[in-house]
Design a protein around this motif. Structure first.
Motif, mmCIF file in Angstrom:
data_model
loop_
_atom_site.group_PDB
_atom_site.id
_atom_site.type_symbol
_atom_site.label_atom_id
_atom_site.label_comp_id
_atom_site.label_asym_id
_atom_site.label_seq_id
_atom_site.Cartn_x
_atom_site.Cartn_y
_atom_site.Cartn_z
ATOM 1 N N ASN A 70 49.055 32.330 27.607
ATOM 2 C CA ASN A 70 50.268 32.730 28.312
ATOM 3 C C ASN A 70 49.949 33.751 29.409
ATOM 4 O OD1 ASN A 70 52.781 34.044 28.997
ATOM 5 N ND2 ASN A 70 53.638 33.275 27.086
ATOM 6 N N ASN A 71 50.523 33.530 30.588
ATOM 7 C CA ASN A 71 50.252 34.425 31.718
ATOM 8 C C ASN A 71 51.513 34.701 32.519
ATOM 9 O OD1 ASN A 71 48.492 35.989 33.297
ATOM 10 N ND2 ASN A 71 48.130 34.333 34.738
ATOM 11 N N ASP A 91 44.052 37.882 36.162
ATOM 12 C CA ASP A 91 43.313 37.157 37.207
ATOM 13 C C ASP A 91 44.065 37.103 38.524
ATOM 14 O OD1 ASP A 91 45.354 35.464 36.423
ATOM 15 O OD2 ASP A 91 44.120 33.645 36.479
ATOM 16 N N GLY A 92 45.146 37.879 38.666
ATOM 17 C CA GLY A 92 45.891 37.926 39.909
ATOM 18 C C GLY A 92 46.945 36.863 40.054
ATOM 19 N N THR A 93 47.172 36.035 39.006
ATOM 20 C CA THR A 93 48.182 34.987 39.054
ATOM 21 C C THR A 93 49.107 35.114 37.864
ATOM 22 O OG1 THR A 93 47.143 33.255 37.685
ATOM 23 C CG2 THR A 93 46.345 33.503 39.951
ATOM 24 N N SER A 148 39.027 38.007 33.982
ATOM 25 C CA SER A 148 39.914 39.076 34.412
ATOM 26 C C SER A 148 39.195 39.942 35.445
ATOM 27 C CB SER A 148 40.337 39.923 33.212
ATOM 28 O OG SER A 148 40.985 39.139 32.236
ATOM 29 N N ASP A 149 39.984 40.544 36.297
ATOM 30 C CA ASP A 149 39.426 41.331 37.394
ATOM 31 C C ASP A 149 39.078 42.743 36.914
ATOM 32 O OD1 ASP A 149 38.591 42.115 39.869
ATOM 33 O OD2 ASP A 149 40.606 42.382 40.698
ATOM 34 N N PRO A 154 44.486 44.374 37.049
ATOM 35 C CA PRO A 154 44.368 45.654 36.347
ATOM 36 C C PRO A 154 44.629 46.838 37.266
ATOM 37 C CG PRO A 154 42.564 44.187 35.746
ATOM 38 C CD PRO A 154 43.277 43.532 36.885
ATOM 39 N N MET A 155 45.352 47.829 36.721
ATOM 40 C CA MET A 155 45.654 49.061 37.434
ATOM 41 C C MET A 155 45.238 50.248 36.563
ATOM 42 S SD MET A 155 49.360 48.351 39.198
ATOM 43 C CE MET A 155 49.152 49.830 40.207
ATOM 44 N N VAL A 156 44.648 51.255 37.182
ATOM 45 C CA VAL A 156 44.166 52.402 36.435
ATOM 46 C C VAL A 156 45.335 53.271 35.981
ATOM 47 C CG1 VAL A 156 43.883 53.894 38.451
ATOM 48 C CG2 VAL A 156 42.452 54.258 36.419
#
Length: 790
Positions: free
Chosen positions: A314-315, A322-324, A334-335, A376-378
């Motif tokens: 699920n995304n 992955d930006g989508t 994953s980024d 991802p965000m810090v």
């Protein structure tokens, strides 16, 4: 002769302490010790046959032919009165309550109670039957696994469970029988799995979705072995899905797969035996070392030896990182890299990196601002993280620079943040956890942490026989022992006088939603539930006049009306008829007897929110239904790249065409197997629609509709409309479709549907106008069109 006489006399004088024929040692007859080394203790030794306390063994004493001194014992004729001579004495192994505290291994009422775990006890009884030492401690627990409405423990090479499960309910601890020594224990929603030291994997509990991995699709109260001759090295369970790493570095999954969380390249609803996850790196170059599953089991991730993260399933909120927001039935990278620990909640993923930085992504990827993020965000407030865990929609992390204390954030409905009530978007210290955490684990809305002394403490949602939100330690789980009048742990305190019983059973506070509706006098004040003043403001005990009480679906004041139906809620913001949505939903939201535009409040509503959208270049809107019978929500995000391809539709001006779907699509609780594509920038369900004007009434009150940009278009003047379908999705593309009046830039974009009821609306056109959004049609509540200006 004199010497012989002396020896005979000595033996006759020493009968009370014994004289052994084989050696010169003396058998003392009441110390439970083999003093003369002949293998016999106390009364077992013939040396003690005349010892008074051993007389009980001399039944009738009738065959004692050598007892010459008893020949004339006229008072002991046939010694018939000695037949039942069981006079208690120290050393008989039985406590004489009148004169003994203990005897051998018998400690009378002073026993260790098996409250929740097997106990480690030290008990020493002196030779005079006095207690020299007595302690009861829980044995070391290696791992705790919250499971459904219960807990399972890994301890001393065995697995124990406690609580309420789909296959058993037990207030007391019970052992789970396994064929070998378990080294890892995990639990999903209603099943558990144990990895054994020899690499075998066994699972038990609910199995209808294939999550036990034995190919049977049935539940089992006893462990069953996962199929395949594999040597497993790691295992994870979540929801109704199980994944495991094998020694080759590959990952296998089984169980529920409706979102692709098994990772085998399909969206098959269930998978009953281990299947390979595709998309991971070649094991010989970068093998998987650990596997993780989200709380509800809808997506899975693996960390590789290179510390990279790969996820699948699920995304819808971008939780794969992955930006989508495209569901992935195979692993995608994953980024993020240098991953140390991972936790996957209900809609958000978080990872602590080597060095302590915390990163999150998904529905609440921007932790501080509570915004979604597909990458991802810090989390700037946490730079010293170590271990991370998630329970439901909350997270907890240990912080190295804070002495490994626990910090948590997110939902807090059951006290899962360990710091009282209230929602906290950013990390706060879990004040209930007073010791540094060496291990932290979690389940559905509850956490457990182990300190450096090996003691476990758990907090969060209640489990049968325990209390809500209050932390409790594993050696005191049984509510019954706090009201039995017995000092079960031998600390000198009984029931509510014992600090272990705080908040438990009759020692609890009557001030929670659970205790105010359980028909039990939890605080022993003679008042039950709403009769107790402590319950005012809780479920069924009113009042119904706060924002929370008017949106909790509970009749808080027990007057027969719920939420906005209750006149008490008329003044709360949630129930006022003062928004475009509430003025077009057909409901009397403020309970004043009038609906929608008939309500004077609706005449004051500004409809500016529904003005035509413009400047949509490079943006998309993701719409997702909360459930089959509730409206949809929307979030803006970066355009999902979907290649323009498919079969052209022959569409004239304002003429819709029916297109079959390869799956059943549930839209506001109705199942559809086809859609109607209109050239005017929208699709409808049930029947086609020829509406071509940017009119609010036409948008809201006709057929159920999904609109890219509802406006007057004419593909005969230029442009194409394409349809592409696979087994699990259908996408309709508008490619430079001209406006009917020839003005402006043609419409380009798409509407994407899939078999999980997800809708994505994506745009590639600048300066496009038209109503956009989703509506359930006339007579149904809906979120209305939305302003799509980025």
């Amino acid at each position: 002769m004199k010497l012989l006489y002396t020896l005979i006399l000595a033996c006759s004088l020493l009968w009370a302490v014994g004289c052994d024929d084989d050696d010169n040692a003396v058998e003392i007859c009441d110390n439970l010790i083999d003093d003369d080394g002949d293998g016999l203790v106390d009364c077992e030794d013939d040396d003690c046959s005349a010892f008074p306390a051993c007389a009980a063994n001399n039944v009738n004493n009738i065959n004692n032919t050598n007892n010459t001194n008893n020949t004339n014992n006229t008072n002991n004729t046939n010694n018939t009165n000695n037949t039942n001579n069981t006079t208690p004495f120290c050393g008989d192994g039985v406590v004489n309550q009148a004169s003994e505290e203990c005897d051998g291994e018998d400690f009378g009422d002073l026993e260790c109670a098996n409250e929740a775990l097997p106990v480690r006890n030290t008990r020493v009884c002196s030779s005079t039957c006095l207690v020299e030492e007595f302690t009861c401690e829980p044995q070391d627990v290696e791992l705790v696994s919250p499971a459904g409405d219960g807990y399972c423990f890994l301890q001393d090479g065995k697995v124990y469970c406690y609580g309420q499960f789909s296959w058993i309910e037990s207030e007391d601890l019970f052992e789970v029988s396994l064929p070998g020594q378990p080294v890892r224990l995990v639990s999903g929603m209603e099943h558990s799995c144990a990895l054994l030291a020899d690499g075998a994997l066994y699972c038990w509990g609910r199995g209808e979705e294939g999550q036990l991995g034995d190919g049977q699709f049935t539940s089992s109260a006893t462990p069953v072995q996962v199929l395949g001759n594999y040597h497993f090295t790691d295992v994870a369970a979540g929801g109704q899905t199980t994944c495991a790493v094998i020694d080759s570095g590959e990952v296998l999954c089984f169980g529920l797969n409706g979102s692709g969380q098994v990772g085998n390249g399909t969206f098959d609803n269930v998978v009953g035996e281990p299947d390979m996850v595709f998309g991971l790196p070649v094991p010989s170059s970068d093998p998987a070392v650990s596997v993780h599953i989200s709380t509800w089991g809808e997506w899975s991730c693996a960390v590789t030896q290179a510390k990279d993260l790969y996820c699948w399933g699920n995304n819808q909120s971008g939780q794969l990182g992955d930006g989508t927001t495209i569901f992935a039935p195979v692993a995608v990278q994953s980024d993020i890299s240098q991953v140390n620990s991972v936790a996957l909640s209900t809609d958000t993923s978080c990872a602590v990196l080597l060095g302590g930085a915390l990163w999150c992504w998904g529905e609440r990827g921007d932790v501080e601002n509570q915004w979604p993020s597909q990458v991802p965000m810090v989390v700037s407030s946490i730079t010293d993280g170590d271990l991370i865990a998630t329970a439901g929609a909350s997270f907890c992390v240990t912080r190295i620079s804070h002495g490994n204390r626990v910090w948590c954030w997110g939902t807090n409905n059951y006290g899962e943040l360990g710091s009282g009530g209230g929602y906290f978007p950013g990390p706060i210290e879990a004040s209930l956890v007073t010791e540094p955490a060496a291990v932290i684990v979690s389940g559905l809305e509850r956490y457990c942490a182990q300190d450096d002394l090996g003691e476990w403490i758990c907090w969060g949602t209640s489990v049968p026989f325990s209390t809500l939100s209050d932390p409790w330690r594993l050696h005191d789980l049984s509510m019954g022992r706090c009201s039995d009048g017995v000092d079960n742990d031998g600390d000198g305190s009984v029931d509510c006088d014992d600090a272990d019983c705080d908040g438990r059973g009759l020692c609890g506070d009557e001030a929670t939603f659970v205790f105010c509706g359980d028909s039990f006098d939890n605080d022993a004040d003679g008042l039950v539930d709403c009769q107790d003043p402590d319950c005012q403001g809780f479920a069924g005990c009113g009042p119904e006049d706060t924002l929370e009480a008017c949106m909790d679906m509970i009749d808080n004041d027990a007057d027969g009306t719920v939420d906005c139906q209750d006149p008490d809620c008329a003044t709360t913001a949630f129930c006022i008829e003062n928004t475009p949505k509430k003025c077009t939903d057909g409901l009397d939201n403020d309970g004043n007897g009038v609906t929608d535009m008939e309500d004077a409040m609706c005449s004051q509503v500004s409809w500016a929110f529904y003005e035509n959208a413009s400047d949509l270049s490079g943006h998309s809107i993701l719409f997702q239904q909360y459930s089959d019978f509730e409206p949809v929500s929307y979030t803006s995000g970066t355009l999902v790249e979907i290649p323009v391809s498919g079969m052209p539709l022959a569409l004239g001006d304002d003429t819709p065409v029916e297109v079959p779907l390869p799956f059943t699509f549930n839209f506001y609780g109705v199942e559809y197997t086809s859609i109607f594509v209109s050239p005017n920038g929208y699709i409808t369900f049930g029947t086609g629609d020829t509406a071509a004007t940017e009119d609010l009434d036409a948008f809201l009150n006709h057929q159920p509709r999904i609109a890219l940009a509802m406006s007057d278009l004419n593909p005969t003047l230029g442009g194409n409309i394409l349809v592409e379908s696979l087994s699990f999705y259908t996408v309709v593309h508008w490619v430079n479709v001209e406006r009917a009046d020839g003005s402006g830039v043609g419409l380009s974009g798409y509407i994407f549907l899939d078999d999980t009821h997800q809708v994505i609306i994506g745009y590639t056109t600048e300066n496009t106008s038209g109503y956009a959004g989703i509506t359930a049609g006339a007579g149904f509540p809906d979120p209305g069109p939305v302003n799509l200006v980025p």
